[in-house]
Design an enzyme around this catalytic site. Structure first.
Site, mmCIF file in Angstrom:
data_model
loop_
_atom_site.group_PDB
_atom_site.id
_atom_site.type_symbol
_atom_site.label_atom_id
_atom_site.label_comp_id
_atom_site.label_asym_id
_atom_site.label_seq_id
_atom_site.Cartn_x
_atom_site.Cartn_y
_atom_site.Cartn_z
ATOM 1 N N CYS A 253 43.983 -5.606 3.642
ATOM 2 C CA CYS A 253 44.876 -4.689 4.337
ATOM 3 C C CYS A 253 44.096 -3.505 4.912
ATOM 4 C CB CYS A 253 45.944 -4.180 3.376
ATOM 5 S SG CYS A 253 47.122 -3.063 4.161
ATOM 6 N N CYS B 260 46.364 2.910 0.859
ATOM 7 C CA CYS B 260 47.207 3.316 -0.268
ATOM 8 C C CYS B 260 46.426 3.200 -1.583
ATOM 9 C CB CYS B 260 48.457 2.459 -0.327
ATOM 10 S SG CYS B 260 49.339 2.362 1.249
ATOM 11 N N CYS C 261 47.031 0.408 -4.432
ATOM 12 C CA CYS C 261 47.161 -1.004 -4.086
ATOM 13 C C CYS C 261 45.864 -1.792 -4.195
ATOM 14 C CB CYS C 261 47.713 -1.126 -2.671
ATOM 15 S SG CYS C 261 48.109 -2.816 -2.195
ATOM 16 N N CYS D 22 61.716 -12.901 -2.150
ATOM 17 C CA CYS D 22 61.131 -11.778 -1.441
ATOM 18 C C CYS D 22 59.824 -12.210 -0.800
ATOM 19 C CB CYS D 22 60.888 -10.626 -2.401
ATOM 20 S SG CYS D 22 62.381 -10.069 -3.238
ATOM 21 N N CYS E 242 64.612 -11.673 1.386
ATOM 22 C CA CYS E 242 64.242 -10.300 1.713
ATOM 23 C C CYS E 242 62.825 -10.330 2.271
ATOM 24 C CB CYS E 242 64.294 -9.420 0.469
ATOM 25 S SG CYS E 242 63.787 -7.701 0.735
ATOM 26 N N CYS F 4 66.195 -2.130 0.907
ATOM 27 C CA CYS F 4 65.617 -2.064 -0.431
ATOM 28 C C CYS F 4 64.474 -1.070 -0.360
ATOM 29 C CB CYS F 4 65.105 -3.439 -0.838
ATOM 30 S SG CYS F 4 64.141 -3.455 -2.357
ATOM 31 N N ARG G 116 66.203 -2.149 -9.785
ATOM 32 C CA ARG G 116 65.374 -3.282 -10.173
ATOM 33 C C ARG G 116 64.159 -2.828 -10.957
ATOM 34 N NH1 ARG G 116 64.247 -6.086 -5.380
ATOM 35 N NH2 ARG G 116 66.342 -6.827 -5.719
#
Length: 428
Positions: free
Chosen positions: A65, A69, A72, A109, A142, A202, A272
């Site tokens: 990626c 962040c 992550c 998901c 999702c 979400c 969740r």
């Protein structure tokens, strides 16, 4: 306890507590913990009974990626030894999803690392959604693909997506301390685009990054204002090779207080329990079922989760039941408000995604890339400070989580080596 009686009364009326009351929940003592759980449990049962919704993650594209962040494992410069692969084909993703559905999941998901999807990526994911729905009648899907561009949410909705996940992760005030390649406002805008397209939103948070109690309350109140149907609560999984690798700030007791606070602030929303539950709650996971009404089944994006059958046994042993495909997840007033959204279809109106990657962040947004789902990471070897600069009082690193030299317990974090992107059977 007057505070808890007040919060229960407000939760049953869907009335927002004050920030002071939310902070007071986080400040309760361990001696009061069971009272806190029991009080929040009354609110949970009022709106969701004893049902537990199961969700299943499929990591469509793992690692590499460009976002930074800090939490992550898929971030720019990550040294974490995770699986790395490009897009799964629609049939591969459909087979991966089938394992979760067979285990009882009613929502799949679909997560992909990266800042956000190209139009070609949206076409690819649309075909994957169609393939999954063709093979699994009634299943909810999702998507968690990162920051959306104009029109992309509408295209995903037209392809059959029911929901979109994009987490806020932490407070606006401290967001720049964990990510520099995109902004808090970018995340808010993506959630609003999903809502405008008729997708069930979400959006959740990651706890354990060194944030203060005020940061936690700020992000949960911001989520309440944004009004997603599902709020995934992730607990940081400190992957070696990421800037937050040594951030072991959570105890099972603190995790339960955080979940209780979220339930009081979002009484009628699908809360969740997402990434990091196995690592940080450990043997106290069953208590969390009195606070949340949704969990992920099996493994996460880049880390291993509890065995699927163990999850099912835990739910049954704690006196809860798996939510069936014909049941609407959200309370009637929220499901009706979604109109033709996924809330009126099947069981949910508001589920979300969840994931966990590095951070444990899960909401589907757990760690994808800056956009991806939830968490993403920092820059190469650059050391970053915890979100709040220093941990709150009472949030010191538990001695049981470190060795004599204070190094992080890497044995508590297992990298996913099976399921999507591999030739091995998934843990579902």
């Amino acid at each position: 306890m007057d505070l808890l009686n007040t919060l229960v009364d407000k939760g049953l009326r869907r009335e927002l507590p004050t920030r002071e009351e939310a902070l007071a929940v986080l400040a309760t003592s361990d001696d009061e913990l069971l009272d806190v759980v029991a009080a929040a449990g009354k609110v949970r049962r009022q709106w969701f009974g004893r049902r537990v919704k199961l969700n299943y993650l499929v990591n469509l594209k793992s690692g590499l990626c460009p976002e930074d962040c800090s939490y992550c494992s898929q971030r720019l410069g990550s040294k974490a030894g995770i699986l790395k692969y490009t897009w799964l084909k629609p049939d591969e993703a459909s087979r991966a999803a089938a394992a979760g559905v067979a285990g009882g999941a009613k929502r799949v998901c679909l997560v992909a690392s990266g800042r956000g999807p190209t139009d070609r990526d949206v076409d690819r994911v649309s075909k994957t959604i169609e393939a999954i729905k063709e093979e699994n009648e009634g299943i909810e899907v999702c998507a968690c693909l990162g920051l959306l561009s104009d029109g992309q949410a509408d295209r995903l909705r037209s392809a059959g997506a029911d929901a979109y996940n994009h987490n806020l992760n932490t407070s606006e005030e401290t967001y720049g301390a964990i990510t520099t390649t995109h902004t808090y406002a970018d995340r808010v805008e993506t959630v609003q685009q999903a809502q405008a397209a008729g997708l069930s939103a979400c959006s959740g948070l990651i706890a354990g990054m060194g944030e203060s109690d005020k940061d936690l309350v700020d992000v949960v109140f911001a989520l309440r204002d944004l009004d997603p149907d599902s709020v995934p609560v992730n607990f940081l999984i400190p992957f070696e090779g990421t800037p937050l690798a040594k951030e072991w700030n959570l105890t099972p007791q603190r995790c339960l207080r955080i979940l209780a606070m979220v339930r009081f602030v979002c009484p009628d929303v699908e809360v969740r329990l997402a990434g990091g539950r196995e690592v940080h709650l450990r043997s106290m996971q069953p208590l969390a079922l009195h606070l949340v009404n949704s969990i992920f089944l099996g493994d996460y994006l880049t880390s291993e989760g509890q065995a699927g059958q163990t999850d099912l046994d835990m739910i049954a042993d704690a006196g809860f039941e798996v939510e069936g495909a014909g049941t609407t997840t959200l309370p009637r007033h929220r499901a009706d408000a979604l109109g033709g959204g996924c809330g009126t279809q099947d069981a949910t109106a508001g589920a979300g995604c969840g994931s966990h990657d590095a951070a444990g962040a899960a909401g589907c947004g757990s760690h994808g890339g800056g956009g991806g789902c939830g968490p993403c990471g920092g820059h190469g070897e650059q050391e970053q400070q915890p979100v709040g600069g220093v941990a709150d009082a009472g949030e010191s690193v538990p001695a049981s989580r470190t060795d004599a030299a204070g190094a992080a317990r890497t044995d508590l974090v297992a990298v996913r080596r099976r399921g999507a992107g591999t030739d091995l059977a998934p843990n579902a």
